[in-house]
Design a protein around this motif. Sequence first.
Motif: not given
Length: 146
Positions: A56-58, A83-84, A42-44
Amino acid sequence: MIHNISLPPGDFGGPYIDDLFMGRLDPNAHPYFADIAALRVSSHYLIRRDGEVITYVPEDKRAWHAGVSSWQGREKCNDFSIGIELEGADDVPFTEQQYAALEALTREMFSRYGTLPLVGHSDIAPGRKTDPGPYFDWERVRNFAS
């Protein structure tokens, strides 16, 4: 932390990055997906080629974007990084829209957290990862991040 991603590799658009990050990638949708569909990744953020930013993620939650990693003596970079992902590949330049969106996103984060170091996946996992790749304009990003 800056990354690049395209699914299948080299293809842009489509639902597959979303599907991977949401844990619903169909391993039969493309031959490449058979090996990655079960990964917990996943990534932010994702910045699409047109500059659209998808969350996607806080930021206050852990995303699984770094893997085995180390930065300035600290292991497990997922525990302390944001993460970007840029929709792209190592061998393709990023778009003006992506740089504009990245600038806006980093400026907003810096307004909340203060100036943060910007590093590539290749910086925290050298020898294992190469992204964001040689076409990423670090000088441009560091200028708007300072």
